[in-house]
Design a protein around this motif. Sequence first.
Motif, mmCIF file in Angstrom:
data_model
loop_
_atom_site.group_PDB
_atom_site.id
_atom_site.type_symbol
_atom_site.label_atom_id
_atom_site.label_comp_id
_atom_site.label_asym_id
_atom_site.label_seq_id
_atom_site.Cartn_x
_atom_site.Cartn_y
_atom_site.Cartn_z
ATOM 1 N N THR A 67 0.849 -1.185 0.000
ATOM 2 C CA THR A 67 0.000 0.000 0.000
ATOM 3 C C THR A 67 0.891 1.244 0.000
ATOM 4 O O THR A 67 2.087 1.161 0.312
ATOM 5 C CB THR A 67 -0.899 0.022 1.237
ATOM 6 O OG1 THR A 67 -0.080 0.171 2.402
ATOM 7 C CG2 THR A 67 -1.704 -1.273 1.345
ATOM 8 N N PRO A 68 0.342 2.419 -0.338
ATOM 9 C CA PRO A 68 1.151 3.640 -0.280
ATOM 10 C C PRO A 68 1.777 3.871 1.093
ATOM 11 O O PRO A 68 2.934 4.305 1.179
ATOM 12 C CB PRO A 68 0.147 4.735 -0.638
ATOM 13 C CG PRO A 68 -0.849 4.049 -1.521
ATOM 14 C CD PRO A 68 -0.977 2.668 -0.959
ATOM 15 N N ALA A 69 1.050 3.578 2.165
ATOM 16 C CA ALA A 69 1.602 3.766 3.512
ATOM 17 C C ALA A 69 2.764 2.817 3.753
ATOM 18 O O ALA A 69 3.776 3.194 4.365
ATOM 19 C CB ALA A 69 0.513 3.555 4.567
ATOM 20 N N GLU A 70 2.640 1.563 3.270
ATOM 21 C CA GLU A 70 3.732 0.600 3.443
ATOM 22 C C GLU A 70 4.955 1.007 2.626
ATOM 23 O O GLU A 70 6.096 0.838 3.080
ATOM 24 C CB GLU A 70 3.247 -0.792 3.033
ATOM 25 C CG GLU A 70 2.237 -1.382 4.010
ATOM 26 C CD GLU A 70 1.549 -2.616 3.454
ATOM 27 O OE1 GLU A 70 1.037 -3.415 4.258
ATOM 28 O OE2 GLU A 70 1.512 -2.792 2.212
ATOM 29 N N ILE A 72 8.568 4.248 14.435
ATOM 30 C CA ILE A 72 7.956 3.076 13.795
ATOM 31 C C ILE A 72 8.447 1.782 14.436
ATOM 32 O O ILE A 72 7.658 0.860 14.695
ATOM 33 C CB ILE A 72 8.245 3.096 12.287
ATOM 34 C CG1 ILE A 72 7.523 4.280 11.625
ATOM 35 C CG2 ILE A 72 7.836 1.788 11.633
ATOM 36 C CD1 ILE A 72 7.904 4.501 10.182
ATOM 37 N N GLU A 73 9.743 1.712 14.717
ATOM 38 C CA GLU A 73 10.292 0.489 15.327
ATOM 39 C C GLU A 73 9.840 0.334 16.772
ATOM 40 O O GLU A 73 9.612 -0.788 17.237
ATOM 41 C CB GLU A 73 11.821 0.514 15.239
ATOM 42 C CG GLU A 73 12.354 0.345 13.820
ATOM 43 C CD GLU A 73 11.838 -0.935 13.166
ATOM 44 O OE1 GLU A 73 12.011 -2.022 13.755
ATOM 45 O OE2 GLU A 73 11.231 -0.837 12.087
ATOM 46 N N GLU A 76 3.068 8.548 11.005
ATOM 47 C CA GLU A 76 2.072 7.535 11.348
ATOM 48 C C GLU A 76 2.773 6.207 11.579
ATOM 49 O O GLU A 76 3.632 5.808 10.800
ATOM 50 C CB GLU A 76 1.035 7.393 10.234
ATOM 51 C CG GLU A 76 -0.007 8.496 10.218
ATOM 52 C CD GLU A 76 -1.160 8.184 9.285
ATOM 53 O OE1 GLU A 76 -1.014 7.250 8.463
ATOM 54 O OE2 GLU A 76 -2.186 8.872 9.360
ATOM 55 N N ALA A 77 2.392 5.532 12.650
ATOM 56 C CA ALA A 77 2.970 4.234 12.979
ATOM 57 C C ALA A 77 1.849 3.295 13.413
ATOM 58 O O ALA A 77 0.820 3.738 13.917
ATOM 59 C CB ALA A 77 4.023 4.362 14.077
ATOM 60 N N VAL A 78 2.080 1.997 13.219
ATOM 61 C CA VAL A 78 1.079 0.988 13.566
ATOM 62 C C VAL A 78 1.373 0.475 14.972
ATOM 63 O O VAL A 78 2.346 -0.250 15.189
ATOM 64 C CB VAL A 78 1.078 -0.165 12.551
ATOM 65 C CG1 VAL A 78 -0.001 -1.192 12.925
ATOM 66 C CG2 VAL A 78 0.843 0.357 11.142
ATOM 67 N N PHE A 79 0.537 0.862 15.926
ATOM 68 C CA PHE A 79 0.661 0.412 17.310
ATOM 69 C C PHE A 79 -0.272 -0.778 17.544
ATOM 70 O O PHE A 79 -1.079 -1.126 16.675
ATOM 71 C CB PHE A 79 0.319 1.554 18.268
ATOM 72 C CG PHE A 79 1.314 2.683 18.234
ATOM 73 C CD1 PHE A 79 2.366 2.738 19.131
ATOM 74 C CD2 PHE A 79 1.195 3.698 17.285
ATOM 75 C CE1 PHE A 79 3.284 3.782 19.091
ATOM 76 C CE2 PHE A 79 2.105 4.741 17.239
ATOM 77 C CZ PHE A 79 3.158 4.781 18.146
ATOM 78 N N ASP A 80 -0.168 -1.362 18.708
ATOM 79 C CA ASP A 80 -1.017 -2.516 19.023
ATOM 80 C C ASP A 80 -2.492 -2.151 19.004
ATOM 81 O O ASP A 80 -3.349 -3.002 18.738
ATOM 82 C CB ASP A 80 -0.652 -3.090 20.400
ATOM 83 C CG ASP A 80 0.708 -3.783 20.398
ATOM 84 O OD1 ASP A 80 1.218 -4.066 19.288
ATOM 85 O OD2 ASP A 80 1.254 -4.026 21.489
ATOM 86 N N LEU A 124 -0.996 8.773 14.857
ATOM 87 C CA LEU A 124 -0.060 9.809 14.446
ATOM 88 C C LEU A 124 0.790 10.197 15.649
ATOM 89 O O LEU A 124 0.274 10.679 16.653
ATOM 90 C CB LEU A 124 -0.804 11.038 13.918
ATOM 91 C CG LEU A 124 0.079 12.229 13.522
ATOM 92 C CD1 LEU A 124 0.956 11.869 12.328
ATOM 93 C CD2 LEU A 124 -0.772 13.461 13.209
ATOM 94 N N ALA A 125 2.095 9.969 15.546
ATOM 95 C CA ALA A 125 3.030 10.325 16.618
ATOM 96 C C ALA A 125 3.698 11.641 16.269
ATOM 97 O O ALA A 125 4.262 11.782 15.187
ATOM 98 C CB ALA A 125 4.068 9.228 16.800
ATOM 99 N N VAL A 126 3.638 12.601 17.169
ATOM 100 C CA VAL A 126 4.276 13.905 16.981
ATOM 101 C C VAL A 126 5.414 14.014 17.987
ATOM 102 O O VAL A 126 5.187 13.967 19.198
ATOM 103 C CB VAL A 126 3.270 15.055 17.166
ATOM 104 C CG1 VAL A 126 3.970 16.393 16.981
ATOM 105 C CG2 VAL A 126 2.113 14.921 16.192
#
Length: 261
Positions: free
Chosen positions: A4-7, A44-45, A83-87, A92-94
Amino acid sequence: MRLTPAERDRVLIASVAAIARRRRERGLALNLPEATALICDEVIEAARDGARLAEAVRRACGVLGPGDVLPGVAEMLPEVAVEAVFDDGTRLAVVPHPITDGPGGPEDLTAPGAPPPAEPVPGESVPPEPEPGALRVLVRNESQVPITVTSHWHFFEANPRLRFDRAAAYGRRLAVPAGQGVRFAPGAVRTVDLVPFGGRRVLVGFAGLVDGELDDPRVREEALRRVRAFGYADVPEPDRDPDRAGRPAAPDGQPDPDDAR
């Protein structure tokens, strides 16, 4: 392999961050794209490791110090958003003031009462004086996390945990340069200047409170109904000032008497 574009964006960030780490190991000072990618990759990590949003932001603060980057880069990065994928889903992390001398970041320079810089720094955008018709509103962040609102977001539809006069903010956006935003620290109270949207004044999307022509009384009435129905923080009805919408913002450095309310 289909992404996907985000990936694809995350793969690009990881690639540039890997280059940045190799160059830093060789003793090279990082440029703006390299520093940005490294900070984003740290968030992200951290999310991939199972950290929560606040912990991911803390890990990203201080991953780079002023000595790790080229002159002027730290001043050009007042904050980094990714933007990061959390549990618990995509968030959105600022990361405010990410290039510091140590973990945790410096004191929030956007907090109320913080002194402005003595002079412009490299890469800094200096906003103009408030535009004619600007409105100054008092905003309180009632959540336990920082909230950032970007330049062209319909401020009326900003995060439900921000408490301000929603009716006065209807049809307005932040009076800041395009692409910038305003960060509200948890529990902080600050004033912002809002200016009317221009053009055809037709809004669709955002938080779903407004869908149509801003100047249509039926659209406005329905938007205010949704604010109440969906539990958006607002000021009590007796605190509204019907004349305030046309009142210009006070000049910088001068208090607005209405902000004491």
